[in-house]
Write an enzyme that holds these catalytic residues in place. Structure first.
Site, PDB file in Angstrom:
ATOM      1  CD  GLU A   1      -2.861   1.058   2.468  1.00 31.00           C
ATOM      2  OE1 GLU A   1      -2.637   0.212   3.353  1.00 31.00           O
ATOM      3  OE2 GLU A   1      -3.733   1.934   2.561  1.00 31.00           O
TER       4      GLU A   1
ATOM      5  CB  CYS B   1      -0.653  -2.388  14.095  1.00 27.62           C
ATOM      6  SG  CYS B   1       0.339  -2.332  12.641  1.00 27.62           S
TER       7      CYS B   1
ATOM      8  CE  LYS C   1      -4.295  -5.287  18.483  1.00 24.64           C
ATOM      9  NZ  LYS C   1      -4.357  -5.023  17.034  1.00 24.64           N
TER      10      LYS C   1
ATOM     11  CD  GLU D   1      -8.084  -4.269  15.866  1.00 23.27           C
ATOM     12  OE1 GLU D   1      -7.504  -5.146  16.524  1.00 23.27           O
ATOM     13  OE2 GLU D   1      -7.510  -3.567  15.025  1.00 23.27           O
TER      14      GLU D   1
ATOM     15  CB  CYS E   1       2.562  -4.437  21.696  1.00 21.02           C
ATOM     16  SG  CYS E   1       1.878  -3.778  20.179  1.00 21.02           S
TER      17      CYS E   1
END
Lengths: 156, 605
Positions: free
Chosen positions: B313, B330, B389, B392, B534
């Site tokens: 991309e 992410c 998450k 998400e 993370c």
């Protein structure tokens, strides 16, 4: 919730910094009688302060209300003298009769209730003030009568 | 509070908060030396340090509650008070600057009595339901009470009684257990620049809450969980999915599949008393199988997949046109942050789903087809360092035909709890390898767990995609480390590509504001919501070890140094997935499964 226009107040504080927060809150309360959700968000955007902070500051001070005032605004004194003379029971009765907590407004918009620290007339304790009219030596029975009177007056 | 605790001396000090994990004052070697006496011992320190800084360096432990390293001290909790000769009352060590000739007693009878009283007062309105609390045995208040020998209930106040706010898919707030230290408020504002919560009301009625004291789910909360990591008590914790996962494991009709994020294997060990930075990848895989997971996959595999899609991309945007700079996608906290505060930059964010969602999508498509399993029978669990998450995975875009790509998300802490619950002894297991077809990974995917890792992995592959050659040196050291903002100029065969990496959204804001003001020399930006990436996520183990974060990061880069497969495009598993199923990066199937879109959320408060 009725939407409130505070554009005039925002205009008055154009270019102001975060130190204008409390004056702006006071102006809005003066104009509308309370701080609506929309006005808190508008102030937050104008001063570039997160709305949580604006709400945090506003709730810190007793002077700010977050519900539109009713047609009859009741202030119950919970100062020391009134407390000794039984104002706690008076507040309980009023809250039960109106089915609201202090700081709230009845669903029909007739009554709003506020607890104040001292009205300054301790000799007349316990004291409540309805729309600026003082009622002295209030017992629970008298409180009930007073509320009924005001309801009749509003409905008339 | 307590006896004679001084609050009048806290305002002299002004700090510039920095997100670097370097100790404050550690670099300013040329500052004037200050001489003072601590517990009758002469000590030298540097001007500008607080009493607490000096005590730490001298190996004197004073308890703290409201203190957060590198944030502006508030001196609110008074736990760290010390006796300072000549001062009117006790002074808070965390907020008091040192001066020449100070004489300090840190553990005199008067100080200890004051600290104990503070703890007893904090406990006076606390629910005291430690046995039933999520932070039992891991609670700072409990530890302090134990350390100070609190055995009697000297004060009995009215117990806190507030509603639990379980409205958020990620974070649960239990204000009854809150001790109003304000750590969550400051982290949310100063590190994440979200300021979703603040003190509401005052005095004994004070609570911490959102604007209008409503549910977190309708607030600006980005679900990052940094408040959970900051909370000393059980007032904040993740929305647990353990029950759902256990039910699925016990259901013979379900094929329970799990994936674990790159950072989990280097942090899980801490939950079992091991040193931070120990990599337990194989042992964790073995433990997951013992607990009944039918397949154990590695999210680092789909991190490689993300690089293929996102790298392509980027190359597409650079060569064929498209919004530049491109930003990584992410980190789901960052995504919600953009949607709320910078909606005009939504198209700059890569359309790639996160590695969690990519793997979720190919598990319920490619894997299901391959294994002839009805996707409805697959229960897909992801183990993440992250509370966002959970949010998400519940986004409506992250499902196909009403089947969610990921069914449940466990944090590192929840995984540890599940391992204990299922009676698996981590110490007794031999390492095992992951399952095919999503087990192979490059170390480029593995370093996603650290801030700068996605950038480094992407540059390795983008260089290859553009030039057809490998980078002569795969190490992009300029984007590594704990600095809040890292920038580099990368030369790709004569074209200069400007890259920036930020972690902690306060740092992201700095870059976003530069872009709003017309900065145009950047092409690719990596943003991680949590400071350091993370490895320091909101779902990671609660730790008091300041070295922990550093060791976690070291562990990831050690793998990258030692292993052979270091670029996503050389991952044979990825090549096979494209050959057998996806076709090519950015192709039709990829768009259907691996890409997403973002919404405008400017209407939240």
């Amino acid at each position: 919730m009725s939407s409130v226009d505070i554009s005039n107040i925002v205009a008055k504080y154009s270019g102001a910094g975060r130190d204008a927060l409390i004056p702006m809150l006071q102006d809005v309360q003066q104009q509308d009688g309370y701080l609506s959700r929309d006005s808190i968000i508008a102030i937050s955007k104008h001063l570039n302060i997160p709305p949580s902070k604006v709400y945090g500051v506003a709730t810190f001070y007793n002077q700010f209300r977050f519900n539109a005032p009713g047609k009859v605004h009741i202030q119950v004194c919970r100062g020391t003298a009134c407390h000794v003379k039984g104002s706690s029971a008076v507040l309980d009765v009023i809250q039960r009769m109106l089915d609201i907590e202090a700081g709230e407004t009845t669903k029909d918009g007739v009554f709003s209730l506020e607890v104040v620290a001292c009205i300054g007339a301790c000799g007349l304790a316990p004291l409540i003030c309805c729309d600026g009219e003082f009622h002295a030596g209030v017992t629970t029975a008298k409180a009930e009568r007073i509320i009924k009177q005001y309801r009749k007056k509003v409905e008339a | 509070m307590g006896e004679g605790v001084d609050s009048g001396h806290t305002q002299r000090l002004t700090f510039t908060p920095t997100l670097s994990l370097e100790g404050r004052g550690g670099k300013e070697k040329d500052r004037p030396v200050v001489k003072l006496t601590i517990n009758n011992r002469d000590v030298e320190a540097q001007e500008g340090q607080t009493i607490l800084d000096v005590l730490k360096a001298e190996g004197v432990k004073v308890p703290t509650l409201c203190h957060v390293k590198n944030l502006v001290p508030t001196g609110a909790c008074r736990m760290c008070v010390v006796e300072l000769e000549g001062a009117r009352g006790l002074v808070p060590a965390c907020a008091y600057p040192i001066n020449n000739g100070m004489k300090i007693q840190t553990h005199s009878a008067r100080v200890i009595k004051a600290r104990k009283t503070i703890i007893e007062l904090l406990l006076s309105n606390h629910p005291d339901d430690c046995l039933y609390c999520v932070r039992n045995t891991n609670c700072e208040l409990q530890t302090l009470a134990e350390q100070h020998g609190v055995r009697d209930r000297r004060y009995t106040g009215v117990k806190n009684n507030h509603h639990v706010d379980a409205s958020s898919p990620s974070v649960v707030r239990d204000p009854a257990k809150c001790i109003l230290c304000g750590r969550c408020v400051r982290v949310c504002e100063e590190i994440q620049n979200v300021a979703c919560i603040d003190f509401i009301g005052r005095g004994a009625d004070t609570v911490i809450g959102t604007t209008f004291n409503e549910g977190l789910n309708t607030s600006t909360c980005i679900n990052c969980g940094q408040c959970v990591v900051a909370c000393p008590t059980g007032a904040l914790h993740e929305q647990s999915h353990i029950k759902e996962v256990v039910a699925a494991l016990d259901d013979p009709g379900k094929v329970v599949v799990c994936q674990h994020a790159p950072s989990i294997s280097v942090t899980l060990a801490e939950e079992f008393g091991m040193k931070p930075g120990v990599d337990v990848d194989g042992i964790m895989t073995a433990a997951l199988r013992r607990m009944g997971f039918d397949r154990v996959f590695d999210t680092s595999f789909s991190a490689d997949l993300t690089i293929m899609e996102e790298g392509s991309e980027l190359v597409h945007r650079l060569t064929k046109g498209g919004k530049i700079p491109m930003m990584t996608s992410c980190s789901p906290g960052w995504i919600k942050y953009v949607e709320q505060f910078y909606p005009e930059f939504r198209e700059n964010v890569s359309s790639c789903k996160s590695p969690q969602q990519m793997l979720g999508a190919v598990i319920k498509s490619y894997f299901a087809e391959n294994q002839k399993i009805n996707p409805k029978e697959i229960y897909s669990v992801s183990i993440m360092p992250c509370t966002a998450k959970k949010f998400e995975a519940e986004r409506p875009e992250m499902a196909r035909n009403g089947i969610p790509d990921v069914d449940a998300v466990l944090t590192t802490r929840e995984l540890a709890q599940l391992i204990r619950l299922r009676g698996v002894d981590m110490m007794a297991l031999d390492p095992e390898g992951p399952d095919t077809p999503f087990g192979t990974r490059s170390t480029a995917g593995k370093i996603f767990g650290a801030s700068g890792g996605v950038m480094e992995a992407a540059l390795r592959s983008a260089y290859f995609l553009i030039t057809g050659e490998e980078l002569s040196d795969l190490n992009v050291k300029a984007v590594r480390g704990f600095d809040g903002i890292k920038e580099a100029k990368v030369d790709i065969k004569g074209t200069t590509v400007g890259v920036a990496v930020a972690s902690g959204l306060e740092n992201a804001k700095t870059i976003m504001e530069q872009l709003r003001n017309g900065r145009d020399d950047l092409h690719f930006i990596e943003i991680m919501t949590c400071p350091g990436g993370c490895i320091c996520g909101g779902g990671q183990p609660h730790t008091h070890n300041p070295e922990a974060a550093r060791n976690r990061m070291k562990a990831l880069y050690k793998l990258d140094r030692d292993e052979k497969l270091r670029t996503s495009h050389s991952n044979a598993g990825i090549q096979r997935l494209y050959k057998e199923f996806l076709g090519e990066p950015l192709g039709h199937k990829s768009h259907e499964l691996l890409h997403t879109h973002y919404v405008d959320r400017t209407d939240v408060n």
